[in-house]
Design a protein around this motif. Structure first.
Motif, short mmCIF file in Angstrom:
data_model
loop_
_atom_site.label_atom_id
_atom_site.label_comp_id
_atom_site.label_asym_id
_atom_site.label_seq_id
_atom_site.Cartn_x
_atom_site.Cartn_y
_atom_site.Cartn_z
N MET A 154 0.83 -1.20 0.00
CA MET A 154 0.00 0.00 0.00
C MET A 154 0.87 1.26 0.00
O MET A 154 2.06 1.21 0.30
N GLY A 155 0.21 2.37 -0.30
CA GLY A 155 0.89 3.65 -0.16
C GLY A 155 0.87 4.11 1.29
O GLY A 155 0.37 3.41 2.17
N TYR A 213 -1.74 19.69 -5.11
CA TYR A 213 -0.42 19.39 -5.65
C TYR A 213 -0.35 17.90 -5.94
O TYR A 213 -0.93 17.09 -5.22
N TYR A 254 6.76 9.94 -5.88
CA TYR A 254 7.81 9.57 -4.95
C TYR A 254 8.40 8.23 -5.38
O TYR A 254 7.71 7.36 -5.91
N MET A 278 11.85 7.22 1.26
CA MET A 278 10.95 7.87 0.31
C MET A 278 11.65 9.11 -0.25
O MET A 278 12.08 9.98 0.50
N PHE A 298 5.40 5.87 -6.17
CA PHE A 298 4.10 6.24 -5.65
C PHE A 298 3.67 7.59 -6.20
O PHE A 298 4.44 8.55 -6.18
N ARG A 309 -1.90 16.03 -2.80
CA ARG A 309 -1.96 16.75 -1.54
C ARG A 309 -2.92 17.93 -1.67
O ARG A 309 -2.83 18.72 -2.59
N LEU A 322 -3.30 14.16 2.39
CA LEU A 322 -2.29 13.66 1.46
C LEU A 322 -2.62 12.21 1.19
O LEU A 322 -2.62 11.40 2.10
N PHE A 328 -1.92 8.75 -1.10
CA PHE A 328 -0.98 8.02 -1.96
C PHE A 328 -1.71 6.92 -2.72
O PHE A 328 -2.68 6.34 -2.23
N GLY A 329 -1.22 6.64 -3.91
CA GLY A 329 -1.64 5.44 -4.62
C GLY A 329 -0.96 4.22 -4.03
O GLY A 329 -0.14 4.32 -3.12
N LYS A 330 -1.29 3.04 -4.56
CA LYS A 330 -0.73 1.80 -4.02
C LYS A 330 0.66 1.51 -4.56
O LYS A 330 1.33 0.61 -4.06
#
Lengths: 112, 117
Positions: free
Chosen positions: A41-42, B33, B37, B45, B91, B95, B105, B107-109
């Motif tokens: 996962m993120g 935004y 990453y 990260m 990733f 945000r 914020l 994140f995708g997987k």
């Protein structure tokens, strides 16, 4: 500059135990953040702080507490650890909400 | 609620070739935004590139560039002249900050990119 440092790197907790994850930054950043990353996962935001004495909840705050008594430090407290808190925890900081977040190396926590 | 979707769990590319990673997002906010990453095996990260939603020009950082399609809510990452050191999980993130305590914020997987020699 060391950037963002986190301790410990690894920890195994038993169910019901408590611990504090430490995070320190030496960049004089105002904003600090705690994320968790579950397998595959993120990152998900747990808590964040916009300055000393000011904290706020993120997306997944339940089971955690934070404090921000100084600009440099932003510890994350786990009370009554549960297996669902097994994850990798990242601390990050940024000068303000517009700028880049710098991440620490992470803490791998296992609760059994 | 905002969402970030990365539809490619894994990709591979030959060294020196070009690869594009896909990302779509959804948010009701107008001021946001977008980020890519990189997370290598070391787990650190690392920010690759960022794009402010109000800017029409696509961001570029050396070999990395984005294709930002605001109407389609698409934010793809192009890596040119791929290098072995580009092997990592990537990733996409969105945000949003609309004042007060409203900080989000998402994140995708992630997409695992492998660069082959």
């Amino acid at each position: 500059n060391a950037g963002v440092t986190q301790t410990p790197k690894f920890r195994i907790l038993k169910i019901g135990q408590s611990m504090t994850l430490q995070c320190t930054q030496d960049m004089n950043h105002n904003y600090m953040y705690w994320y968790r990353q579950d397998p595959g996962m993120g990152l998900k935001l747990i808590y964040y702080s916009v300055g000393a004495g000011i904290t706020d909840k993120g997306e997944v705050p339940n089971g955690y507490n934070v404090s921000r008594s100084t600009t440099e430090d932003f510890p994350l407290r786990l009370e009554l650890a549960a297996p669902s808190q097994t994850s990798v925890y990242f601390c990050a900081s940024s000068y303000d909400r517009e700028n880049e977040q710098y991440f620490g190396p992470g803490t791998r926590l296992t609760v059994t | 609620a905002q969402t970030v979707t990365q539809s490619q769990p894994e990709m591979s590319v030959q060294e020196a070739e070009t690869v594009t990673l896909s990302c779509t997002y959804d948010t009701s906010e107008s001021n946001y935004y977008l980020f890519w990453y990189k997370q290598p095996p070391s787990r650190q990260m690392i920010l690759v590139i960022r794009q402010e939603a109000y800017k029409q020009q696509n961001a570029t950082e050396n070999r990395f560039s984005v294709n930002f399609q605001k109407a389609a809510k698409s934010f793809s990452l192009k890596i040119s002249d791929s290098q072995l050191g580009d092997t990592a999980m990537y990733f996409c993130a969105c945000r949003v900050y609309s004042g007060g305590s409203n900080y989000k914020l998402t994140f995708g997987k992630g997409t695992l990119l492998t660069v082959n020699p």
